[in-house]
Write a protein that holds these residues in place. Structure first.
Motif, PDB file in Angstrom:
ATOM      1  N   TRP A  27       0.840  -1.198   0.000  1.00  0.00           N
ATOM      2  CA  TRP A  27       0.000   0.000   0.000  1.00  0.00           C
ATOM      3  C   TRP A  27       0.872   1.244   0.000  1.00  0.00           C
ATOM      4  N   ASP A  28       2.186   1.080  -0.173  1.00  0.00           N
ATOM      5  CA  ASP A  28       3.098   2.212  -0.108  1.00  0.00           C
ATOM      6  C   ASP A  28       2.764   3.299  -1.116  1.00  0.00           C
ATOM      7  N   ALA A  29       2.272   2.919  -2.281  1.00  0.00           N
ATOM      8  CA  ALA A  29       1.990   3.899  -3.326  1.00  0.00           C
ATOM      9  C   ALA A  29       0.885   4.853  -2.902  1.00  0.00           C
ATOM     10  N   SER A  30      -0.123   4.341  -2.231  1.00  0.00           N
ATOM     11  CA  SER A  30      -1.215   5.196  -1.786  1.00  0.00           C
ATOM     12  C   SER A  30      -2.114   4.434  -0.829  1.00  0.00           C
ATOM     13  N   PRO A  31      -2.453   5.042   0.289  1.00  0.00           N
ATOM     14  CA  PRO A  31      -3.420   4.391   1.169  1.00  0.00           C
ATOM     15  C   PRO A  31      -4.843   4.525   0.648  1.00  0.00           C
ATOM     16  N   TYR A  32      -5.027   5.253  -0.452  1.00  0.00           N
ATOM     17  CA  TYR A  32      -6.347   5.496  -1.029  1.00  0.00           C
ATOM     18  C   TYR A  32      -6.443   4.946  -2.455  1.00  0.00           C
ATOM     19  N   ALA A  33      -5.892   3.796  -2.677  1.00  0.00           N
ATOM     20  CA  ALA A  33      -5.831   3.228  -4.025  1.00  0.00           C
ATOM     21  C   ALA A  33      -7.217   2.912  -4.551  1.00  0.00           C
ATOM     22  N   ARG A  34      -7.444   3.234  -5.826  1.00  0.00           N
ATOM     23  CA  ARG A  34      -8.707   2.941  -6.483  1.00  0.00           C
ATOM     24  C   ARG A  34      -8.606   1.583  -7.171  1.00  0.00           C
ATOM     25  N   ILE A  35      -9.597   0.727  -6.922  1.00  0.00           N
ATOM     26  CA  ILE A  35      -9.675  -0.560  -7.604  1.00  0.00           C
ATOM     27  C   ILE A  35     -10.410  -0.347  -8.928  1.00  0.00           C
ATOM     28  N   ILE A  36     -11.566   0.315  -8.873  1.00  0.00           N
ATOM     29  CA  ILE A  36     -12.300   0.737 -10.066  1.00  0.00           C
ATOM     30  C   ILE A  36     -13.063   1.999  -9.691  1.00  0.00           C
ATOM     31  N   SER A  37     -13.082   2.950 -10.614  1.00  0.00           N
ATOM     32  CA  SER A  37     -13.830   4.178 -10.338  1.00  0.00           C
ATOM     33  C   SER A  37     -14.269   4.841 -11.631  1.00  0.00           C
ATOM     34  N   LYS A  38     -15.338   5.625 -11.511  1.00  0.00           N
ATOM     35  CA  LYS A  38     -15.762   6.512 -12.598  1.00  0.00           C
ATOM     36  C   LYS A  38     -15.570   7.913 -12.055  1.00  0.00           C
ATOM     37  N   ALA A  39     -14.685   8.672 -12.717  1.00  0.00           N
ATOM     38  CA  ALA A  39     -14.317   9.979 -12.192  1.00  0.00           C
ATOM     39  C   ALA A  39     -13.921  10.921 -13.315  1.00  0.00           C
ATOM     40  N   THR A  40     -13.967  12.197 -13.006  1.00  0.00           N
ATOM     41  CA  THR A  40     -13.485  13.218 -13.939  1.00  0.00           C
ATOM     42  C   THR A  40     -12.094  13.694 -13.551  1.00  0.00           C
ATOM     43  N   GLY A  41     -11.620  13.282 -12.378  1.00  0.00           N
ATOM     44  CA  GLY A  41     -10.303  13.663 -11.884  1.00  0.00           C
ATOM     45  C   GLY A  41      -9.913  12.758 -10.734  1.00  0.00           C
ATOM     46  N   THR A  42      -8.929  13.167  -9.944  1.00  0.00           N
ATOM     47  CA  THR A  42      -8.419  12.298  -8.893  1.00  0.00           C
ATOM     48  C   THR A  42      -8.916  12.645  -7.497  1.00  0.00           C
ATOM     49  N   SER A  43      -9.493  13.821  -7.274  1.00  0.00           N
ATOM     50  CA  SER A  43      -9.968  14.171  -5.930  1.00  0.00           C
ATOM     51  C   SER A  43     -11.301  13.481  -5.650  1.00  0.00           C
ATOM     52  N   ASN A  44     -11.612  13.323  -4.371  1.00  0.00           N
ATOM     53  CA  ASN A  44     -12.826  12.607  -3.985  1.00  0.00           C
ATOM     54  C   ASN A  44     -14.084  13.208  -4.587  1.00  0.00           C
ATOM     55  N   ASP A  45     -14.182  14.531  -4.640  1.00  0.00           N
ATOM     56  CA  ASP A  45     -15.402  15.154  -5.153  1.00  0.00           C
ATOM     57  C   ASP A  45     -15.529  15.076  -6.670  1.00  0.00           C
ATOM     58  N   GLU A  46     -14.558  14.490  -7.346  1.00  0.00           N
ATOM     59  CA  GLU A  46     -14.622  14.306  -8.792  1.00  0.00           C
ATOM     60  C   GLU A  46     -15.029  12.882  -9.184  1.00  0.00           C
ATOM     61  N   HIS A  47     -15.434  12.080  -8.192  1.00  0.00           N
ATOM     62  CA  HIS A  47     -15.844  10.685  -8.423  1.00  0.00           C
ATOM     63  C   HIS A  47     -17.357  10.547  -8.434  1.00  0.00           C
ATOM     64  N   TYR A  48     -17.880   9.804  -9.427  1.00  0.00           N
ATOM     65  CA  TYR A  48     -19.279   9.417  -9.441  1.00  0.00           C
ATOM     66  C   TYR A  48     -19.475   8.203  -8.524  1.00  0.00           C
ATOM     67  N   TRP A  49     -18.571   7.212  -8.659  1.00  0.00           N
ATOM     68  CA  TRP A  49     -18.577   6.032  -7.820  1.00  0.00           C
ATOM     69  C   TRP A  49     -17.191   5.408  -7.849  1.00  0.00           C
ATOM     70  N   MET A  50     -16.883   4.624  -6.810  1.00  0.00           N
ATOM     71  CA  MET A  50     -15.577   3.962  -6.785  1.00  0.00           C
ATOM     72  C   MET A  50     -15.581   2.822  -5.777  1.00  0.00           C
ATOM     73  N   LEU A  51     -14.714   1.867  -6.043  1.00  0.00           N
ATOM     74  CA  LEU A  51     -14.351   0.823  -5.094  1.00  0.00           C
ATOM     75  C   LEU A  51     -12.881   1.078  -4.820  1.00  0.00           C
ATOM     76  N   SER A  52     -12.561   1.348  -3.565  1.00  0.00           N
ATOM     77  CA  SER A  52     -11.179   1.694  -3.241  1.00  0.00           C
ATOM     78  C   SER A  52     -10.777   1.020  -1.934  1.00  0.00           C
ATOM     79  N   THR A  53      -9.561   1.277  -1.516  1.00  0.00           N
ATOM     80  CA  THR A  53      -9.048   0.671  -0.296  1.00  0.00           C
ATOM     81  C   THR A  53      -9.351   1.500   0.932  1.00  0.00           C
ATOM     82  N   ALA A  54      -9.974   2.637   0.769  1.00  0.00           N
ATOM     83  CA  ALA A  54     -10.324   3.489   1.928  1.00  0.00           C
ATOM     84  C   ALA A  54     -11.709   4.065   1.716  1.00  0.00           C
TER      85      ALA A  54
END
Length: 170
Positions: free
Chosen positions: A143-170
């Motif tokens: 998990w060194d790369a990121s504690p907030y790794a995305r497994i699958i997501s639909k997003a317009t960018g990388t910040s949380n408020d730019e996600h429609y939905w996601m499955l992630s590690t946090a």
């Protein structure tokens, strides 16, 4: 920016893997599936039990529950296309993602990500309705790369408020 006299005591590495991508992780991902309904607890448990029996039983169980998208990620090493066996939304392996890695169960293969910048681009997925189940098998080596790794997501960018939905590690 460095100003004035400078002494370097070792190698200087500038812009390694720059620009960073959206929260990569190190490990193997496999059997990414999207359902347009909420799976029941017994359906999810059934997938887990089937996985202990091997790839054929696991995939039969996953597909028997009528997903709208399913990427087995079982293409051979060197492949560039990640095939959607149900919904026709094929993806592409990008930035060094390595298909063909040994996965779970032991007779299965998945895609290996190095935790630096790998990704699988699934394109633009639109879902109808107000329920969703996102399923993926993954094995994190780090998990060194990121504690907030995305497994699958639909997003317009990388910040949380730019996600429609996601499955992630946090």
């Amino acid at each position: 920016r460095i100003e004035g006299p400078t002494a370097l005591q070792g190698p200087v590495r500038l812009c390694e893997n720059y620009p960073p991508t959206s929260r990569p992780w190190d490990g193997i991902i496999d059997e990414v599936t999207v359902y347009d309904r909420a799976l029941s607890q017994s359906e999810i448990q059934g997938i887990g039990v089937a996985a202990t029996l091997g790839k054929v039983a696991m995939v039969a169980e996953i597909l028997g529950l009528s997903p709208i998208h399913h990427w087995g990620l079982d293409e051979s090493s060197g492949a560039t296309l990640a095939s959607d066996s149900v919904g026709g939304a094929d993806g592409t392996y990008e930035i060094g993602t390595s298909p063909g890695a040994t996965s779970y169960p032991a007779d299965n293969t998945g895609a290996e990500l190095d935790g630096i910048n790998d990704q699988i681009n699934l394109g633009n997925l639109d879902l109808s309705g107000d329920e969703i189940t996102l399923l993926a098998f993954f094995k994190a080596d780090s998990w060194d790369a990121s504690p907030y790794a995305r497994i699958i997501s639909k997003a317009t960018g990388t910040s949380n408020d730019e996600h429609y939905w996601m499955l992630s590690t946090a």
